[in-house]
Design a protein around this motif. Structure first.
Motif, PDB file in Angstrom:
ATOM      1  N   PRO A 183       0.796  -1.232   0.000  1.00  9.51           N
ATOM      2  CA  PRO A 183       0.000   0.000   0.000  1.00  9.51           C
ATOM      3  C   PRO A 183       0.830   1.284   0.000  1.00  9.51           C
ATOM      4  CG  PRO A 183      -0.892  -1.554   1.577  1.00  9.51           C
ATOM      5  CD  PRO A 183       0.414  -2.118   1.095  1.00  9.51           C
ATOM      6  N   HIS A 184       1.923   1.320   0.724  1.00  3.97           N
ATOM      7  CA  HIS A 184       2.760   2.531   0.758  1.00  3.97           C
ATOM      8  C   HIS A 184       3.356   2.820  -0.612  1.00  3.97           C
ATOM      9  CE1 HIS A 184       2.351   2.816   5.071  1.00  3.97           C
ATOM     10  NE2 HIS A 184       2.745   1.556   5.199  1.00  3.97           N
ATOM     11  N   TYR A 185       3.857   1.789  -1.254  1.00  3.52           N
ATOM     12  CA  TYR A 185       4.441   1.947  -2.586  1.00  3.52           C
ATOM     13  C   TYR A 185       3.371   2.356  -3.599  1.00  3.52           C
ATOM     14  CZ  TYR A 185       7.085   0.932  -6.813  1.00  3.52           C
ATOM     15  OH  TYR A 185       7.704   1.039  -8.023  1.00  3.52           O
ATOM     16  N   GLU A 186       2.203   1.713  -3.524  1.00  2.00           N
ATOM     17  CA  GLU A 186       1.115   2.024  -4.458  1.00  2.00           C
ATOM     18  C   GLU A 186       0.643   3.467  -4.279  1.00  2.00           C
ATOM     19  OE1 GLU A 186       0.204   0.100  -6.950  1.00  2.00           O
ATOM     20  OE2 GLU A 186       1.430  -1.575  -6.266  1.00  2.00           O
ATOM     21  N   HIS A 187       0.524   3.920  -3.027  1.00  2.00           N
ATOM     22  CA  HIS A 187       0.126   5.313  -2.780  1.00  2.00           C
ATOM     23  C   HIS A 187       1.149   6.276  -3.372  1.00  2.00           C
ATOM     24  CE1 HIS A 187      -3.504   5.226  -0.337  1.00  2.00           C
ATOM     25  NE2 HIS A 187      -3.018   4.170   0.303  1.00  2.00           N
ATOM     26  N   ALA A 188       2.417   5.969  -3.195  1.00  2.63           N
ATOM     27  CA  ALA A 188       3.472   6.831  -3.744  1.00  2.63           C
ATOM     28  C   ALA A 188       3.393   6.876  -5.270  1.00  2.63           C
ATOM     29  CB  ALA A 188       4.847   6.344  -3.290  1.00  2.63           C
ATOM     30  N   GLN A 189       3.210   5.714  -5.897  1.00  2.00           N
ATOM     31  CA  GLN A 189       3.106   5.654  -7.360  1.00  2.00           C
ATOM     32  C   GLN A 189       1.865   6.394  -7.843  1.00  2.00           C
ATOM     33  OE1 GLN A 189       5.394   4.237  -9.666  1.00  2.00           O
ATOM     34  NE2 GLN A 189       6.549   4.467  -7.780  1.00  2.00           N
ATOM     35  N   PHE A 190       0.753   6.208  -7.125  1.00  2.00           N
ATOM     36  CA  PHE A 190      -0.497   6.876  -7.497  1.00  2.00           C
ATOM     37  C   PHE A 190      -0.350   8.390  -7.397  1.00  2.00           C
ATOM     38  CE2 PHE A 190      -4.769   8.500  -6.968  1.00  2.00           C
ATOM     39  CZ  PHE A 190      -5.477   7.791  -7.931  1.00  2.00           C
ATOM     40  N   THR A 191       0.274   8.868  -6.323  1.00  2.00           N
ATOM     41  CA  THR A 191       0.467  10.303  -6.131  1.00  2.00           C
ATOM     42  C   THR A 191       1.378  10.892  -7.208  1.00  2.00           C
ATOM     43  OG1 THR A 191       0.148  10.059  -3.759  1.00  2.00           O
ATOM     44  CG2 THR A 191       1.261  12.067  -4.506  1.00  2.00           C
ATOM     45  N   GLU A 192       2.473  10.209  -7.491  1.00  2.00           N
ATOM     46  CA  GLU A 192       3.390  10.673  -8.541  1.00  2.00           C
ATOM     47  C   GLU A 192       2.682  10.736  -9.888  1.00  2.00           C
ATOM     48  OE1 GLU A 192       7.229   8.960 -10.937  1.00  2.00           O
ATOM     49  OE2 GLU A 192       7.122   8.548  -8.788  1.00  2.00           O
ATOM     50  N   ASN A 193       1.900   9.699 -10.202  1.00  2.00           N
ATOM     51  CA  ASN A 193       1.170   9.661 -11.461  1.00  2.00           C
ATOM     52  C   ASN A 193       0.128  10.779 -11.524  1.00  2.00           C
ATOM     53  OD1 ASN A 193       0.696   8.042 -13.996  1.00  2.00           O
ATOM     54  ND2 ASN A 193      -1.366   8.016 -13.120  1.00  2.00           N
ATOM     55  N   ALA A 194      -0.562  11.037 -10.395  1.00  2.00           N
ATOM     56  CA  ALA A 194      -1.576  12.092 -10.352  1.00  2.00           C
ATOM     57  C   ALA A 194      -0.944  13.464 -10.577  1.00  2.00           C
ATOM     58  CB  ALA A 194      -2.312  12.061  -9.021  1.00  2.00           C
ATOM     59  N   LEU A 195       0.216  13.706  -9.983  1.00  2.00           N
ATOM     60  CA  LEU A 195       0.905  14.984 -10.185  1.00  2.00           C
ATOM     61  C   LEU A 195       1.338  15.152 -11.643  1.00  2.00           C
ATOM     62  CD1 LEU A 195       3.067  15.130  -6.941  1.00  2.00           C
ATOM     63  CD2 LEU A 195       1.108  16.598  -7.517  1.00  2.00           C
ATOM     64  N   SER A 196       1.819  14.077 -12.246  1.00  2.00           N
ATOM     65  CA  SER A 196       2.217  14.135 -13.654  1.00  2.00           C
ATOM     66  C   SER A 196       1.007  14.345 -14.559  1.00  2.00           C
ATOM     67  CB  SER A 196       2.948  12.857 -14.049  1.00  2.00           C
ATOM     68  OG  SER A 196       4.151  12.748 -13.332  1.00  2.00           O
ATOM     69  N   TYR A 197      -0.113  13.717 -14.202  1.00  2.00           N
ATOM     70  CA  TYR A 197      -1.354  13.907 -14.952  1.00  2.00           C
ATOM     71  C   TYR A 197      -1.769  15.377 -14.903  1.00  2.00           C
ATOM     72  CZ  TYR A 197      -6.254  13.511 -16.337  1.00  2.00           C
ATOM     73  OH  TYR A 197      -7.455  13.668 -16.980  1.00  2.00           O
ATOM     74  N   ASP A 198      -1.744  15.959 -13.705  1.00  2.00           N
ATOM     75  CA  ASP A 198      -2.112  17.368 -13.554  1.00  2.00           C
ATOM     76  C   ASP A 198      -1.191  18.276 -14.366  1.00  2.00           C
ATOM     77  OD1 ASP A 198      -4.225  16.740 -11.896  1.00  2.00           O
ATOM     78  OD2 ASP A 198      -3.148  17.225 -10.045  1.00  2.00           O
ATOM     79  N   ALA A 199       0.094  17.966 -14.368  1.00  2.53           N
ATOM     80  CA  ALA A 199       1.045  18.776 -15.136  1.00  2.53           C
ATOM     81  C   ALA A 199       0.754  18.683 -16.631  1.00  2.53           C
ATOM     82  CB  ALA A 199       2.478  18.328 -14.845  1.00  2.53           C
ATOM     83  N   SER A 200       0.468  17.469 -17.118  1.00  3.81           N
ATOM     84  CA  SER A 200       0.128  17.293 -18.537  1.00  3.81           C
ATOM     85  C   SER A 200      -1.163  18.025 -18.874  1.00  3.81           C
ATOM     86  CB  SER A 200      -0.031  15.807 -18.877  1.00  3.81           C
ATOM     87  OG  SER A 200       1.185  15.142 -18.782  1.00  3.81           O
ATOM     88  N   PHE A 201      -2.138  17.943 -17.972  1.00  3.80           N
ATOM     89  CA  PHE A 201      -3.418  18.620 -18.194  1.00  3.80           C
ATOM     90  C   PHE A 201      -3.228  20.131 -18.267  1.00  3.80           C
ATOM     91  CE2 PHE A 201      -7.356  20.598 -16.829  1.00  3.80           C
ATOM     92  CZ  PHE A 201      -8.261  20.009 -17.699  1.00  3.80           C
ATOM     93  N   GLU A 202      -2.453  20.673 -17.353  1.00  9.09           N
ATOM     94  CA  GLU A 202      -2.195  22.120 -17.353  1.00  9.09           C
ATOM     95  C   GLU A 202      -1.448  22.543 -18.623  1.00  9.09           C
ATOM     96  OE1 GLU A 202      -3.259  24.600 -15.422  1.00  9.09           O
ATOM     97  OE2 GLU A 202      -4.462  23.110 -14.362  1.00  9.09           O
ATOM     98  N   PHE A 203      -0.502  21.712 -19.062  1.00  9.90           N
ATOM     99  CA  PHE A 203       0.229  22.027 -20.295  1.00  9.90           C
ATOM    100  C   PHE A 203      -0.729  22.078 -21.476  1.00  9.90           C
ATOM    101  CE2 PHE A 203       2.349  20.699 -24.169  1.00  9.90           C
ATOM    102  CZ  PHE A 203       3.355  21.640 -24.257  1.00  9.90           C
ATOM    103  N   LEU A 204      -1.583  21.051 -21.600  1.00  6.73           N
ATOM    104  CA  LEU A 204      -2.549  21.024 -22.703  1.00  6.73           C
ATOM    105  C   LEU A 204      -3.534  22.182 -22.608  1.00  6.73           C
ATOM    106  CD1 LEU A 204      -3.282  17.225 -23.089  1.00  6.73           C
ATOM    107  CD2 LEU A 204      -2.199  18.726 -24.755  1.00  6.73           C
ATOM    108  N   ASN A 205      -3.958  22.495 -21.413  1.00 10.41           N
ATOM    109  CA  ASN A 205      -4.879  23.613 -21.219  1.00 10.41           C
ATOM    110  C   ASN A 205      -4.249  24.912 -21.713  1.00 10.41           C
ATOM    111  OD1 ASN A 205      -7.319  24.793 -20.335  1.00 10.41           O
ATOM    112  ND2 ASN A 205      -6.317  25.442 -18.448  1.00 10.41           N
TER     113      ASN A 205
END
Length: 132
Positions: free
Chosen positions: A97-119
């Motif tokens: 669970p700790h590793y999965e949460h870290a991976q999920f958080t990192e992926n979510a931050l990268s998703y937000d960055a990609s979304f902001e770039f496209l926006n």
């Protein structure tokens, strides 16, 4: 003279956003099953999937029989693998669970960055069309 198209102006970023969303689903599924006996955590290499997309765009041209057909695209699910556990549970579950949460958080931050770039790209295109 070549026309300015979305593919030329946006590049690989829409694909990156879609792939990040697919990875979020995989990671969320892992977290949801962290207490399921025998569940095997899964993931895919984001960079490898994206490289595959770039190579596919460069090397393959899909022959469409109708102009309204969508272009073919390899999915991240085709590269989904089981995660090698750091310490599997006695019940066979491989979700950390700790590793999965870290991976999920990192992926979510990268998703937000990609979304902001496209926006920002869309805002720039919209302003260019309006002559602003």
């Amino acid at each position: 003279m070549s026309a300015l198209g979305f593919n030329n102006s946006l590049g690989i970023h829409p694909t990156a956003l879609t792939t990040r969303a697919e990875r979020s689903e995989v990671l969320a599924n892992n977290l949801a099953n962290s207490d399921t006996p025998g569940f095997k955590a899964r993931d895919f290499d984001f960079q490898a999937v994206l490289r595959g997309e770039v190579e596919q765009r460069r090397s393959l041209s899909v022959n469409r029989t109708n102009a309204r057909h969508l272009e073919g695209r390899a999915t991240a699910e085709q590269q989904l693998d089981f995660r090698v556990p750091h310490q599997p549970a006695i019940d066979g579950n491989t979700v950390d669970p700790h590793y999965e949460h870290a991976q999920f958080t990192e992926n979510a931050l990268s998703y937000d960055a990609s979304f902001e770039f496209l926006n920002s790209k869309f805002m720039g295109l919209r302003n260019a069309l309006r002559g602003e």
